[in-house]
Design a protein around this motif. Structure first.
Motif, PDB file in Angstrom:
ATOM      1  N   TYR A  10      42.645  44.015  39.106  1.00 31.21           N
ATOM      2  CA  TYR A  10      42.312  43.347  37.642  1.00 31.21           C
ATOM      3  C   TYR A  10      42.320  41.797  37.657  1.00 31.21           C
ATOM      4  O   TYR A  10      43.124  41.157  38.047  1.00 31.21           O
ATOM      5  N   LEU A  11      41.354  41.578  36.771  1.00 28.87           N
ATOM      6  CA  LEU A  11      41.099  39.881  36.619  1.00 28.87           C
ATOM      7  C   LEU A  11      40.568  39.932  35.122  1.00 28.87           C
ATOM      8  O   LEU A  11      39.427  40.515  34.767  1.00 28.87           O
ATOM      9  N   VAL A  12      41.088  39.115  34.487  1.00 30.62           N
ATOM     10  CA  VAL A  12      40.691  38.773  32.876  1.00 30.62           C
ATOM     11  C   VAL A  12      40.531  37.426  32.757  1.00 30.62           C
ATOM     12  O   VAL A  12      41.661  36.720  33.521  1.00 30.62           O
ATOM     13  N   THR A  13      39.524  36.954  32.189  1.00 34.47           N
ATOM     14  CA  THR A  13      39.240  35.513  32.401  1.00 34.47           C
ATOM     15  C   THR A  13      38.442  35.252  31.360  1.00 34.47           C
ATOM     16  O   THR A  13      37.690  36.131  30.689  1.00 34.47           O
ATOM     17  N   THR A 109      37.798  46.077  41.982  1.00 37.56           N
ATOM     18  CA  THR A 109      38.530  45.079  40.962  1.00 37.56           C
ATOM     19  C   THR A 109      37.833  44.961  39.373  1.00 37.56           C
ATOM     20  O   THR A 109      36.501  44.884  39.417  1.00 37.56           O
ATOM     21  N   ARG A 110      38.588  45.349  38.634  1.00 38.36           N
ATOM     22  CA  ARG A 110      38.060  45.410  37.380  1.00 38.36           C
ATOM     23  C   ARG A 110      38.202  44.096  36.706  1.00 38.36           C
ATOM     24  O   ARG A 110      39.017  43.215  36.318  1.00 38.36           O
ATOM     25  N   LEU A 111      36.926  43.390  36.537  1.00 44.07           N
ATOM     26  CA  LEU A 111      36.865  42.178  36.028  1.00 44.07           C
ATOM     27  C   LEU A 111      36.328  42.014  34.525  1.00 44.07           C
ATOM     28  O   LEU A 111      35.321  42.748  34.135  1.00 44.07           O
ATOM     29  N   THR A 112      37.152  41.568  33.689  1.00 44.30           N
ATOM     30  CA  THR A 112      36.960  41.524  32.101  1.00 44.30           C
ATOM     31  C   THR A 112      36.589  40.055  31.865  1.00 44.30           C
ATOM     32  O   THR A 112      37.747  39.190  31.965  1.00 44.30           O
ATOM     33  N   VAL A 113      35.499  39.943  31.093  1.00 44.22           N
ATOM     34  CA  VAL A 113      35.220  38.417  30.822  1.00 44.22           C
ATOM     35  C   VAL A 113      35.487  38.342  29.223  1.00 44.22           C
ATOM     36  O   VAL A 113      34.589  38.959  28.588  1.00 44.22           O
ATOM     37  N   LEU A 114      36.401  37.577  28.744  1.00 43.15           N
ATOM     38  CA  LEU A 114      36.267  37.361  27.356  1.00 43.15           C
ATOM     39  C   LEU A 114      35.683  36.170  26.518  1.00 43.15           C
ATOM     40  O   LEU A 114      35.385  35.042  27.359  1.00 43.15           O
TER      41      LEU A 114
END
Lengths: 114, 114
Positions: A10-13, A109-114
């Motif tokens: 998981y990747l939150v950025t 890989t779940r990438l979430t861009v905020l």
């Protein structure tokens, strides 16, 4: 023993950041791939490498740069992240590029861009 | 361009019953490979079954079998004696003999009811 592994899971950025996703396979395969799965679960190939050489490069923005330091690794670096980059990214590998060769996928890989 | 179509976004089946998931594809190639992948909630993409277009005999893997109709460009997946663990998103995929990329359909979400 994990065959195809990815880090992180998981990747939150934030928008505008640069991030990397790593992929490793311990199957002794020559060919590796990156796929993107969007919010509607649609899967599409982005890149493929054979023996560290780029073979497939779909119409992906050049903010995405794959790097293959050796046959067992294919990393994905993304510059200037945008909201639309939010997705699940899958790494896969196959013995060779032959169409008969099965592709084995990593866990994504779940990438979430905020 | 090759396309893969799964016309059933969602399907449900009772445990122990049989269900068939549909897939059609469009291609001008005469030789290619077809696959069904399963994606459970864990996100892992798992190969269920594959079919070589030059083989007339339908592939089978335990409870999973395909109905390959080359002239109709149809490749359906039959799951017999459905189990709760079969609940997942199922993707049909296609690969030409001249390349290594997988082209995926939109997926069918299968629910198995106890």
């Amino acid at each position: 023993d994990t065959a195809v592994s990815q880090t992180p899971k998981y990747l939150v950025t934030q928008m505008g950041n640069d991030k990397s996703i790593k992929c490793e396979q311990n199957l002794g395969h020559d060919t590796m791939y990156w796929y993107k799965q969007d919010s509607k679960k649609f899967l599409k190939i982005m890149f493929s490498y054979n023996n560290k050489e780029l073979i497939i490069n779909e119409t992906v923005p050049n903010r995405f740069s794959p790097k293959s330091p050796d046959k067992a690794h294919l990393n994905l670096h993304i510059n200037s992240l945008e909201l639309g980059d939010s997705a699940v990214y899958f790494c896969a590998s196959s013995l060779r590029m032959a169409p008969a060769d099965t592709q084995y996928f990593g866990p994504g890989t779940r990438l979430t861009v905020l | 361009a090759q396309t893969v179509t799964q016309s059933q976004p969602e399907m449900s089946v009772q445990e122990a019953e049989t269900v068939t998931l549909s897939c059609t594809y469009d291609t001008s190639e005469s030789d290619y490979y077809l696959f069904w992948y399963k994606q459970p909630p864990s996100r892992q993409m798992i190969l269920v079954i594959r079919q070589e277009a030059y083989k007339q005999q339908n592939a089978t893997e335990n409870r999973f079998s395909v109905n390959f109709q080359k002239a109709a460009k149809s490749f359906s997946l039959k799951i017999s004696d459905s189990q709760l663990g079969d609940a997942a998103m199922y993707f049909c995929a296609y690969k030409v003999t001249s390349g290594s990329r997988l082209t995926f359909g939109e997926g069918t979400q299968l629910t198995v009811n106890p």
